[in-house]
Design a protein around this motif. Structure first.
Motif, PDB file in Angstrom:
ATOM      1  N   ILE A  45       0.858  -1.182   0.000  1.00  0.00           N
ATOM      2  CA  ILE A  45       0.000   0.000   0.000  1.00  0.00           C
ATOM      3  C   ILE A  45       0.896   1.235   0.000  1.00  0.00           C
ATOM      4  CG2 ILE A  45      -1.970   1.117   1.096  1.00  0.00           C
ATOM      5  CD1 ILE A  45      -2.397  -1.848   0.321  1.00  0.00           C
ATOM      6  N   THR A  46       0.729   2.093  -0.999  1.00  0.00           N
ATOM      7  CA  THR A  46       1.584   3.272  -1.122  1.00  0.00           C
ATOM      8  C   THR A  46       0.850   4.533  -0.682  1.00  0.00           C
ATOM      9  OG1 THR A  46       0.944   3.534  -3.441  1.00  0.00           O
ATOM     10  CG2 THR A  46       2.936   2.263  -2.991  1.00  0.00           C
ATOM     11  N   ALA A  47       1.616   5.535  -0.299  1.00  0.00           N
ATOM     12  CA  ALA A  47       1.046   6.815   0.146  1.00  0.00           C
ATOM     13  C   ALA A  47       0.456   7.561  -1.049  1.00  0.00           C
ATOM     14  CB  ALA A  47       2.113   7.662   0.815  1.00  0.00           C
ATOM     15  N   PRO A  48      -0.596   8.332  -0.833  1.00  0.00           N
ATOM     16  CA  PRO A  48      -1.174   9.115  -1.923  1.00  0.00           C
ATOM     17  C   PRO A  48      -0.271  10.272  -2.309  1.00  0.00           C
ATOM     18  CG  PRO A  48      -2.205   9.719   0.144  1.00  0.00           C
ATOM     19  CD  PRO A  48      -1.279   8.558   0.445  1.00  0.00           C
ATOM     20  N   ASP A  49      -0.502  10.828  -3.502  1.00  0.00           N
ATOM     21  CA  ASP A  49       0.225  12.039  -3.858  1.00  0.00           C
ATOM     22  C   ASP A  49      -0.276  13.188  -2.989  1.00  0.00           C
ATOM     23  OD1 ASP A  49      -2.024  13.513  -5.284  1.00  0.00           O
ATOM     24  OD2 ASP A  49      -1.896  11.728  -6.537  1.00  0.00           O
ATOM     25  N   LYS A  50       0.476  14.260  -2.972  1.00  0.00           N
ATOM     26  CA  LYS A  50       0.190  15.367  -2.060  1.00  0.00           C
ATOM     27  C   LYS A  50      -1.191  15.960  -2.296  1.00  0.00           C
ATOM     28  CE  LYS A  50       2.447  19.489  -0.209  1.00  0.00           C
ATOM     29  NZ  LYS A  50       3.644  20.365  -0.335  1.00  0.00           N
ATOM     30  N   THR A  51      -1.597  16.077  -3.558  1.00  0.00           N
ATOM     31  CA  THR A  51      -2.909  16.652  -3.873  1.00  0.00           C
ATOM     32  C   THR A  51      -4.029  15.802  -3.303  1.00  0.00           C
ATOM     33  OG1 THR A  51      -2.042  17.647  -5.908  1.00  0.00           O
ATOM     34  CG2 THR A  51      -4.428  17.409  -5.739  1.00  0.00           C
ATOM     35  N   THR A  52      -3.922  14.476  -3.497  1.00  0.00           N
ATOM     36  CA  THR A  52      -4.945  13.554  -2.973  1.00  0.00           C
ATOM     37  C   THR A  52      -5.004  13.629  -1.457  1.00  0.00           C
ATOM     38  OG1 THR A  52      -4.604  12.055  -4.845  1.00  0.00           O
ATOM     39  CG2 THR A  52      -5.698  11.148  -2.901  1.00  0.00           C
ATOM     40  N   LEU A  53      -3.837  13.690  -0.828  1.00  0.00           N
ATOM     41  CA  LEU A  53      -3.779  13.756   0.635  1.00  0.00           C
ATOM     42  C   LEU A  53      -4.447  15.028   1.153  1.00  0.00           C
ATOM     43  CD1 LEU A  53      -2.848  13.040   3.476  1.00  0.00           C
ATOM     44  CD2 LEU A  53      -0.566  13.862   2.878  1.00  0.00           C
ATOM     45  N   ILE A  54      -4.089  16.161   0.574  1.00  0.00           N
ATOM     46  CA  ILE A  54      -4.658  17.433   1.041  1.00  0.00           C
ATOM     47  C   ILE A  54      -6.165  17.480   0.794  1.00  0.00           C
ATOM     48  CG2 ILE A  54      -4.696  19.921   0.593  1.00  0.00           C
ATOM     49  CD1 ILE A  54      -1.670  19.809   0.305  1.00  0.00           C
ATOM     50  N   ASP A  55      -6.607  16.980  -0.360  1.00  0.00           N
ATOM     51  CA  ASP A  55      -8.049  16.948  -0.648  1.00  0.00           C
ATOM     52  C   ASP A  55      -8.782  16.096   0.386  1.00  0.00           C
ATOM     53  OD1 ASP A  55      -7.757  18.577  -2.820  1.00  0.00           O
ATOM     54  OD2 ASP A  55      -7.807  16.965  -4.308  1.00  0.00           O
ATOM     55  N   TRP A  56      -8.195  14.950   0.742  1.00  0.00           N
ATOM     56  CA  TRP A  56      -8.841  14.055   1.712  1.00  0.00           C
ATOM     57  C   TRP A  56      -8.899  14.709   3.091  1.00  0.00           C
ATOM     58  CZ3 TRP A  56      -7.417  11.417   6.199  1.00  0.00           C
ATOM     59  CH2 TRP A  56      -8.299  10.411   6.615  1.00  0.00           C
ATOM     60  N   LEU A  57      -7.821  15.386   3.472  1.00  0.00           N
ATOM     61  CA  LEU A  57      -7.808  16.069   4.769  1.00  0.00           C
ATOM     62  C   LEU A  57      -8.871  17.163   4.820  1.00  0.00           C
ATOM     63  CD1 LEU A  57      -3.946  16.401   5.392  1.00  0.00           C
ATOM     64  CD2 LEU A  57      -5.533  14.863   6.562  1.00  0.00           C
ATOM     65  N   LYS A  58      -9.002  17.919   3.747  1.00  0.00           N
ATOM     66  CA  LYS A  58     -10.020  18.975   3.703  1.00  0.00           C
ATOM     67  C   LYS A  58     -11.426  18.401   3.771  1.00  0.00           C
ATOM     68  CE  LYS A  58      -7.280  22.451   1.213  1.00  0.00           C
ATOM     69  NZ  LYS A  58      -7.119  23.198  -0.061  1.00  0.00           N
ATOM     70  N   GLN A  59     -11.633  17.262   3.096  1.00  0.00           N
ATOM     71  CA  GLN A  59     -12.940  16.605   3.154  1.00  0.00           C
ATOM     72  C   GLN A  59     -13.274  16.138   4.560  1.00  0.00           C
ATOM     73  OE1 GLN A  59     -12.761  13.477   0.216  1.00  0.00           O
ATOM     74  NE2 GLN A  59     -12.470  14.915  -1.476  1.00  0.00           N
ATOM     75  N   ASN A  60     -12.230  15.916   5.356  1.00  0.00           N
ATOM     76  CA  ASN A  60     -12.421  15.502   6.747  1.00  0.00           C
ATOM     77  C   ASN A  60     -12.265  16.680   7.713  1.00  0.00           C
ATOM     78  OD1 ASN A  60     -12.585  12.277   7.111  1.00  0.00           O
ATOM     79  ND2 ASN A  60     -11.385  12.766   5.290  1.00  0.00           N
TER      80      ASN A  60
END
Length: 329
Positions: free
Chosen positions: A169-184
Motif C-alpha cells: 500500500i503506497t502513500a497518496p500524492d500530495k494533492t490527494t492527501l490534502i483533498d482528503w484532509l479537507k474533506q475531513n
C-alpha cells in the motif's frame, strides 16, 4: 468492522486488484499487506475480509451490507473472522496464540464461504510463534485466507514472506492527501502535516485529533531552550514522559535530520519541518556535523528500544544531555 466503510481514495487500485480475487473466485491462501503506518492497511484488510464472507457481493466487489454475514460482521460476531494481535500494546504475538489459532483452523468454517485470519502486526510474532505459524502456511486448511499486515516486512522470516501474495500500500500524492484532509474538515497546518506524517493520511488525521502539532511545537521550544542553556535536560526529560513516545522520537529524529540538511544548505522544501527552518538554520550554524551524526545514531537506537523494558526517562535524559553537550562545542 463496518461493511459500509468506503474504499479510501488512495487504495482504489489496490482494491481493484483484491476484488478480482473475489469476483474470479481465485482467493490466495495468504496475503501480505505492507506499507507505512497510517495508510489504512487494516481497513483495507477488513473490507476484503467482508467481501470474502458476504453472500451477495456487488459487481464492484463490495459487500451488500444486508445478508446474514454482513450483519454479523457489523456486529463484530462473525465466527469466521479471526483476529490475532498482541495481547498488550507493544508486546509480542506468542506461540500460545498461534497454537490456539492452529487448533481453530483444524475445524471447517462455520458458514459456506470463507474463513479469514487477520494478523496485525505480523512482525510482532516472536521467533517461536513465527516458526509455529509457518505450519499454517505449509498445510493450508479448507476455504481459509490468511492476511498478514506489517509496516516492517524486513522483520518477517523469508520463509513466511515467500509463501504470501504481496500487496504494498503506497502513500497518496500530495494533492490527494490534502483533498482528503479537507474533506475531513482539516484545514490548518496542511503542509506541516504532509511532511511530518510522510504523506500518511490517517497519521495526519490522528495528529490533528491529538493536537500533535501544538505538542510538537512546545517540545521544540524546550529543545531549543536546552541548546541555549535556558532549560535543564533532566527537567525536560521528566516533562516529556507525558508525550507519546513514538511521536516524540520521530520529532527528535526529524529535527536532527533537518539540522544535518541545513549544514549542507539543503533547500527548505526538502526539510521535514519547513515551518521551523529559521531556527534550525541558526542552530545548524553552531553545530559540528560529526556530533550531529552521533546524536542521530543515538536517536535511531532509542527508537528501536521503545518496545523493550528500557527506562524511558533515562533514555530521554541521555538524549537531551547529549544534545546539550553538543551545543557546548
Amino acid at each position: 468492522m463496518n461493511t459500509a466503510m468506503p474504499i479510501l481514495p488512495w487504495q482504489q487500485q489496490d482494491w481493484q486488484h483484491l476484488q478480482q480475487y473475489v469476483l474470479q473466485k481465485r482467493i490466495p491462501q495468504a496475503l501480505l499487506f505492507t506499507g507505512n503506518k497510517g495508510l489504512g492497511k487494516q481497513q483495507l484488510a477488513d473490507q476484503y475480509a467482508a467481501a470474502l464472507l458476504c453472500n451477495a457481493v456487488k459487481r464492484d466487489g463490495t459487500t451488500c451490507g444486508q445478508c446474514q454475514s454482513c450483519l454479523l460482521i457489523n456486529a463484530g460476531t462473525h465466527p469466521d473472522i479471526l483476529h490475532v494481535l498482541p495481547e498488550e500494546a507493544g508486546k509480542n504475538i506468542t506461540i500460545a496464540q498461534i497454537r490456539n489459532l492452529t487448533s481453530k483452523l483444524t475445524l471447517k468454517p462455520q458458514f459456506e464461504r470463507y474463513r479469514v485470519v487477520i494478523i496485525n502486526p505480523a512482525d510482532a510474532m516472536n521467533n517461536a510463534a513465527a516458526n509455529a505459524f509457518l505450519k499454517c502456511l505449509e498445510e493450508p486448511t479448507e476455504r481459509t485466507c490468511i492476511i498478514l499486515i506489517t509496516d516492517k516486512p524486513s522483520r518477517l522470516p523469508a520463509t513466511i514472506i515467500s509463501r504470501c501474495q504481496k500487496l504494498n500500500i503506497t502513500a497518496p500524492d500530495k494533492t490527494t492527501l490534502i483533498d482528503w484532509l479537507k474533506q475531513n474538515n482539516i484545514h490548518d497546518d496542511l503542509e506541516v502535516l504532509c511532511s511530518l506524517t510522510k504523506g500518511a493520511p490517517l497519521l495526519a488525521q490522528h495528529a490533528v485529533t491529538n493536537q500533535h502539532i501544538a505538542i510538537r511545537n512546545a517540545c521544540f521550544k524546550q529543545w531549543t531552550a536546552i541548546a541555549k542553556r535556558q532549560d535543564h535536560p533532566v527537567l525536560v526529560a521528566e516533562q516529556w514522559l507525558a508525550v507519546p513516545e513514538s511521536a516524540l522520537l520521530f520529532w527528535l529524529i526529524s529535527w536532527v535530520m533537518d539540522l544535518i540538511k541545513c549544514v549542507y544548505r539543503v533547500q527548505t522544501g526538502y526539510l521535514y519541518n519547513p515551518d521551523l527552518t529559521q531556527v534550525l538554520q541558526e542552530l545548524a550554524g553552531q553545530l559540528e556535523l560529526r556530533s550531529l551524526y552521533q546524536l542521530y545514531d543515538l536517536l535511531l537506537i532509542s527508537q528501536q528500544r521503545l518496545n523493550t523494558q528500557i527506562n524511558k526517562q533515562l533514555m530521554l535524559e541521555e538524549i537531551l544531555i547529549n544534545w546539550s553537550n553538543l551545543n557546548l562545542k
